[in-house]
Write a protein that holds these residues in place. Structure first.
Motif, mmCIF file in Angstrom:
data_model
loop_
_atom_site.group_PDB
_atom_site.id
_atom_site.type_symbol
_atom_site.label_atom_id
_atom_site.label_comp_id
_atom_site.label_asym_id
_atom_site.label_seq_id
_atom_site.Cartn_x
_atom_site.Cartn_y
_atom_site.Cartn_z
ATOM 1 N N GLY A 257 0.821 -1.168 -0.022
ATOM 2 C CA GLY A 257 0.051 -0.144 0.081
ATOM 3 C C GLY A 257 0.833 1.389 -0.054
ATOM 4 O O GLY A 257 0.224 2.423 0.710
ATOM 5 N N VAL A 258 2.077 1.274 -0.556
ATOM 6 C CA VAL A 258 2.884 2.377 -0.696
ATOM 7 C C VAL A 258 3.158 2.644 -2.512
ATOM 8 O O VAL A 258 2.842 1.525 -2.965
ATOM 9 C CB VAL A 258 4.224 2.218 0.013
ATOM 10 C CG1 VAL A 258 3.731 1.987 1.533
ATOM 11 C CG2 VAL A 258 5.045 0.868 -0.223
ATOM 12 N N SER A 259 3.787 3.604 -2.377
ATOM 13 C CA SER A 259 4.010 3.843 -3.797
ATOM 14 C C SER A 259 5.716 2.932 -4.171
ATOM 15 O O SER A 259 6.220 2.661 -3.510
ATOM 16 C CB SER A 259 4.544 5.259 -4.244
ATOM 17 O OG SER A 259 5.771 5.692 -3.521
ATOM 18 N N PHE A 260 5.676 2.918 -5.500
ATOM 19 C CA PHE A 260 7.062 2.267 -6.129
ATOM 20 C C PHE A 260 8.243 2.914 -5.642
ATOM 21 O O PHE A 260 9.258 2.447 -5.125
ATOM 22 C CB PHE A 260 7.105 2.256 -7.426
ATOM 23 C CG PHE A 260 8.268 2.037 -8.289
ATOM 24 C CD1 PHE A 260 8.853 0.666 -8.212
ATOM 25 C CD2 PHE A 260 8.756 3.187 -8.559
ATOM 26 C CE1 PHE A 260 10.348 0.515 -8.545
ATOM 27 C CE2 PHE A 260 10.360 2.963 -9.352
ATOM 28 C CZ PHE A 260 10.868 1.691 -9.330
ATOM 29 N N SER B 76 7.827 2.737 7.518
ATOM 30 C CA SER B 76 6.925 3.222 8.713
ATOM 31 C C SER B 76 6.716 2.001 9.529
ATOM 32 O O SER B 76 6.785 0.834 9.190
ATOM 33 C CB SER B 76 5.893 3.971 8.318
ATOM 34 O OG SER B 76 4.855 3.200 7.874
ATOM 35 N N ARG B 77 6.127 2.456 10.837
ATOM 36 C CA ARG B 77 5.871 1.390 11.728
ATOM 37 C C ARG B 77 4.570 0.432 11.194
ATOM 38 O O ARG B 77 4.323 -0.775 11.118
ATOM 39 C CB ARG B 77 5.248 1.626 13.091
ATOM 40 C CG ARG B 77 6.614 2.082 13.829
ATOM 41 C CD ARG B 77 6.210 2.704 15.353
ATOM 42 N NE ARG B 77 7.266 3.075 15.867
ATOM 43 C CZ ARG B 77 7.884 2.445 16.775
ATOM 44 N NH1 ARG B 77 7.246 1.550 17.300
ATOM 45 N NH2 ARG B 77 9.003 3.124 17.673
ATOM 46 N N ILE B 78 3.758 1.436 10.329
ATOM 47 C CA ILE B 78 2.587 0.802 9.840
ATOM 48 C C ILE B 78 2.874 -0.032 8.770
ATOM 49 O O ILE B 78 2.478 -1.244 8.388
ATOM 50 C CB ILE B 78 1.676 1.945 9.457
ATOM 51 C CG1 ILE B 78 1.106 2.824 10.365
ATOM 52 C CG2 ILE B 78 0.572 1.386 8.249
ATOM 53 C CD1 ILE B 78 0.379 3.988 10.147
ATOM 54 N N ALA B 79 3.939 0.244 7.856
ATOM 55 C CA ALA B 79 4.166 -0.467 6.660
ATOM 56 C C ALA B 79 5.126 -1.808 7.280
ATOM 57 O O ALA B 79 4.744 -2.763 6.456
ATOM 58 C CB ALA B 79 5.222 0.124 6.094
ATOM 59 N N LEU B 80 5.720 -1.832 8.337
ATOM 60 C CA LEU B 80 6.355 -3.008 8.886
ATOM 61 C C LEU B 80 5.102 -3.795 9.569
ATOM 62 O O LEU B 80 5.433 -5.024 9.355
ATOM 63 C CB LEU B 80 7.244 -2.601 9.844
ATOM 64 C CG LEU B 80 8.765 -2.019 9.576
ATOM 65 C CD1 LEU B 80 9.443 -1.655 10.932
ATOM 66 C CD2 LEU B 80 9.386 -3.044 8.819
ATOM 67 N N LYS B 81 4.229 -3.473 9.777
ATOM 68 C CA LYS B 81 3.174 -4.179 10.431
ATOM 69 C C LYS B 81 2.376 -4.668 9.539
ATOM 70 O O LYS B 81 2.128 -6.130 9.385
ATOM 71 C CB LYS B 81 2.090 -3.262 11.297
ATOM 72 C CG LYS B 81 1.125 -4.096 11.935
ATOM 73 C CD LYS B 81 1.647 -4.676 13.070
ATOM 74 C CE LYS B 81 0.655 -5.409 13.765
ATOM 75 N NZ LYS B 81 1.195 -6.548 14.863
ATOM 76 N N LEU B 82 2.408 -4.175 8.046
ATOM 77 C CA LEU B 82 1.576 -4.814 6.939
ATOM 78 C C LEU B 82 2.509 -5.819 6.368
ATOM 79 O O LEU B 82 2.103 -6.892 5.918
ATOM 80 C CB LEU B 82 1.281 -3.754 6.012
ATOM 81 C CG LEU B 82 0.313 -2.706 6.279
ATOM 82 C CD1 LEU B 82 0.282 -1.549 5.112
ATOM 83 C CD2 LEU B 82 -1.089 -3.598 6.241
ATOM 84 N N ILE B 83 3.832 -5.513 6.460
ATOM 85 C CA ILE B 83 4.829 -6.732 5.946
ATOM 86 C C ILE B 83 4.588 -7.715 6.939
ATOM 87 O O ILE B 83 4.629 -8.838 6.591
ATOM 88 C CB ILE B 83 6.356 -6.144 6.031
ATOM 89 C CG1 ILE B 83 6.432 -5.102 4.800
ATOM 90 C CG2 ILE B 83 7.283 -7.023 5.880
ATOM 91 C CD1 ILE B 83 7.758 -4.336 4.778
ATOM 92 N N GLU B 84 4.622 -7.699 8.406
ATOM 93 C CA GLU B 84 4.493 -8.766 9.164
ATOM 94 C C GLU B 84 3.338 -9.818 8.964
ATOM 95 O O GLU B 84 3.251 -10.831 9.070
ATOM 96 C CB GLU B 84 4.633 -8.017 10.686
ATOM 97 C CG GLU B 84 4.717 -9.024 11.652
ATOM 98 C CD GLU B 84 4.450 -8.741 13.198
ATOM 99 O OE1 GLU B 84 3.898 -9.322 13.977
ATOM 100 O OE2 GLU B 84 4.894 -7.238 13.244
ATOM 101 N N GLU B 85 2.222 -8.824 8.608
ATOM 102 C CA GLU B 85 0.863 -9.751 8.362
ATOM 103 C C GLU B 85 1.181 -10.214 7.034
ATOM 104 O O GLU B 85 0.429 -11.347 6.985
ATOM 105 C CB GLU B 85 -0.223 -8.733 8.276
ATOM 106 C CG GLU B 85 -0.634 -8.118 9.572
ATOM 107 C CD GLU B 85 -1.600 -6.686 9.312
ATOM 108 O OE1 GLU B 85 -2.442 -6.805 8.357
ATOM 109 O OE2 GLU B 85 -1.990 -5.909 10.386
ATOM 110 N N MET B 86 1.826 -9.850 6.107
ATOM 111 C CA MET B 86 1.998 -10.285 4.775
ATOM 112 C C MET B 86 2.692 -11.833 5.024
ATOM 113 O O MET B 86 2.304 -12.808 4.450
ATOM 114 C CB MET B 86 2.874 -9.547 3.939
ATOM 115 C CG MET B 86 2.622 -10.003 2.456
ATOM 116 S SD MET B 86 3.754 -9.046 1.482
ATOM 117 C CE MET B 86 3.149 -7.233 1.739
#
Length: 79
Positions: A32-35, A49-59
């Motif tokens: 959910g971020v840009s290229f 960001s913490r949010i991006a890391l959380k999404l990666i963890e969920e992935m």
């Protein structure tokens, strides 16, 4: 956040992209971020960001068995 060192983040992103067989653009869409953002992460200009890391963890969790190895390596306290 568990993944703090830039090289660890870079390794995580590259390994995850490789395991999922995704380009930077495809990976960016999944997170959910840009290229441009993923490119900056990989070139060590910024960190997720913490949010991006959380999404990666969920992935990683959704990957099942293949993701468990990366999850335990990069997010050990999330186990």
């Amino acid at each position: 956040m568990p993944v703090t060192k830039r090289l660890e983040i870079l390794d995580l992103i590259r390994e995850l992209q490789q395991q999922l067989n995704l380009s930077q653009k495809q990976f960016a869409a999944k997170v959910g971020v840009s290229f441009k953002t993923v490119n900056r992460w990989e070139n060590e200009y910024t960190v997720p960001s913490r949010i991006a890391l959380k999404l990666i963890e969920e992935m990683l969790r959704k990957m099942g068995e293949p993701g468990k190895s990366l999850l335990s390596q990069y997010f050990p306290e999330a186990e």
